[in-house]
Design a protein around this motif. Sequence first.
Motif: not given
Length: 930
Positions: A707-709, A718-728, A737-741
């Motif tokens: 996981x990266x959060x 907070x930027x990664x809350x809406x990103x899919x957490x299903x691994x791998x 990525x959106x968190x880059x903005x």
Amino acid sequence: MLSGALIYVSVQHSQEISTTLSKDIVTNYAEELSVKIEKVTSPLSTLLNTLAMGQFTARDVGMPDPLWLSAMTEILEKNQYLDSMYFGKEDGSAFLFQPLHDLKIKQSLSAPVDARLMVRYYILGAQRIQFYDADMKLMKEDNIISDYDPRERIWYSDVKNNDKIYMTGPYNFSNPAQDGITFSRKTRTGDAIIGVDLTLNKLTKLVQYFEFSTNSNIFLLNTESQIMGSNQLFSLMMGKDLFTAKDLGFDQLVKEFEAENSVAQSAKTVVWQGKTWELMISPLTLADNSMLRVVNFVSHDDLFEASSSLRNDLIIISIISVIISFIIVLYIARRIASPLTYLTDSIENIQRFRFQRKCYQASHIQEIDKLNEAMGLMENVLLDFFNNLRNVARTSRPEELSESIVMQVKEILSADDCQLFTNTPDSRDVFTLSAKSGVTSDFNLQCLYNHNPEAFTESIYELTVNEARHIFTDMSCHSGFIIPLFNRNNDNTGALLIGFNLDITDDTRNRLRFVREFIGFNEIVLEHLEKVEAQRNLFHSFVEMTATAVDVKSPYTGGHCQRVPKITKMLAKAATLDTDKFADFSLTSKSWEELLVAAWLHDCGKVTTPDYVMDKATKLETIYDRIHEIRMRYEVLKRDAEVVYWQSIAEGMNEAQAQQSCDSLKQELDEEFAFIASCNPGCEFLDPEKQQRLAEIGERTWLRTLPDDIGVSQQEAAKKRHVSKTLPIIEKILADKPEHLFIWEEKKQLQANSKRDFKMVQPEYRYNRGELHNLMIKSGTLTPEERYNINDHIVQTYLMLDQLPYPDHLKNVPLIAGSHHEKMNGQGYPLQLKGEEIPIGGRMIAVADVFEALTACDRPYKAAKTLSHSLKIMAFMVKDEHLDGHVFDLFLTQGVYQEYADEFLKVEQLDFVDVDALRAVYKDGLLKTN
């Protein structure tokens, strides 16, 4: 008052004289009038009486005698008021002769032109008319029928007494027709009546003979108050009747006069027709039974003419005498009072605070001289004091105030030299010369302090002979005073040393107290200026500290904020010496301070610029270089290739084929990473083909199993809350990525805290740290967002500097500091100023900023350029209207670049600079702006 008294006495005296003279004039004129009347009446009575007693009527009417006629003519002509003379007898015959003087009468009688006498002979029923010339020769004779009978005429019928002369009332003569009166008398024998005619016109002439002046009014009245004659021009007749005294409004005056005066020569003052007159009435007795009255109205103006003239002469003489006396007194008074006037002017000037240095005006009064001298001294002292106040109010430098103090004290005390010594808070016992008024050598005040420090605790200290000998080293002065200076803490801050060549006078000693108070005021000002200087030094130290902090923040730009002010100062100094394009350019001490403060703070906004942006050496660098993350992903992919190799063998694949496939993939991965790594430094221009290859490489994926959060900051989580957490999860090798903005915070919006109209276009995001987005940069290492953040340091410079409360001489610091990235063509930032809209200081800082940036050898993102290469780039920037051509031309032609290069550039950067070739680059553009 004297003038009024003299004139009043003169007027009163002249009025008394006038009254006396008028009475004498009236009395004399009354006597003269009586004599005149006698001259008129006596000949007439004598003539009638003589003719009556002689043989005048015994002559034959029909036999004229020329000799006798000539004699009668002479008698009538000598009695100028008689019109004609005649006689009538009891038998009805009559004789009349009349001198002919008037041409109109001759014409009315149809007489010859040269006729002198007309004779009429009346015999019952007939009339003979004869005209004689001057020689009594008959010229013409007419016989006519006539019913004339003298016995029927009133002049004949009214005569009763043989011894009296009778006068008729006014009646109309028959031939010629005119009005008049007749005086008649019986002859001695009683058989004839003799008469003489007086026309009213002749009576008028008679009255004019009696006039006092042309303004007097004379009327000849009969007993019925009829006006028989007058010197006034009006018709005596009113219809068929004569005018009367009542008609003219003076009948009552005549009655009152006759009732009050029985003496003919008396006079009475009356008011008639609105004027004051002297009324005199004199009898004119022309007949024994009748009396005429001469009524004379004499104007007071005529009576008092002589006396008024005398009075006026007396008044004029009095006025002239008074004026001459006044001029003499005024002259003498002015000579005496001139110093008082001068003194009054001095007092008024002091009241109005208009002080002047004036010489004393000598007076003939000793006390005034002393007062005038004291007032002059006071005015000079006040002038010195307020001049000092004015100088203190205008000065902002301690040295200027010091010079003013020594000059003012020297003037006030008339000293030969005055020197001011000061010390510093760190060493109150060490004195240095701050200002002097004379040309003598410096006084040795330190010697006095070392041997007699107690003298510096007194208000005023007079030097002893021995002290003066040691202090005045060249013996230019022989005596003097020191006046120690103190601050509000009673610390000795210096001393004023005053020297005299001669002995000190009492007047000088008297003025020392004023000088002590005068110095007391300046002590406060000196202390204030000392504090102001300390605050100024603190401010400048803070400015330099701020600039140093910007340089220290980035080890790669260290020294930039310190070197730009040096270049700017060199440029400004060259501009002040230039007599061509910058002939009108000059800088005061305050202007220098403003320019240098702006140069020191021109990049102060960089404190808000992130270090990794300001010093970004690679495209993927932030706090660290993210090329290492990409390297690690490729390491994972290479490991994955080996895992696939072993899996393939396990699944029965040919080992050689599996190895070839694995090696081929690894080589491909190595080449891809090598390409990505080559794009990261940004040293070369990234063409579209390379950008296309990056996009293609970015499509490669890798498998993330962790996981990266977790283990990250709250903001990143907070930027990664809406990103899919299903691994791998499978991710691209180069991710945007959106968190880059990073969105803009409200307080970071461009216009949020701005007082200026910034023209910069703010990008959509504050930062975009997308890996592919950064690697796609065509030139350099900065994304548009980071480029904006770099340029935003000017906006931040404005925002920071605009918040400071500046004194008037520093109010342009924000504009000068913030305009060094503006361009002459108006395409700069942040305000897009153009040409002369950019302050000259900002244009100088712009040249200094570019030159320092090009030649700096401590930048991580570029190599230091040579001197000639840097100047060539700047020449083309002038051509493109980025830099001010005149400022850069001055930078070249005055050798400013070389002066800086010799001190700050490395030896390998110093090469030959062809100034003429560089100027040729922008020459045409420079000519257009001239």
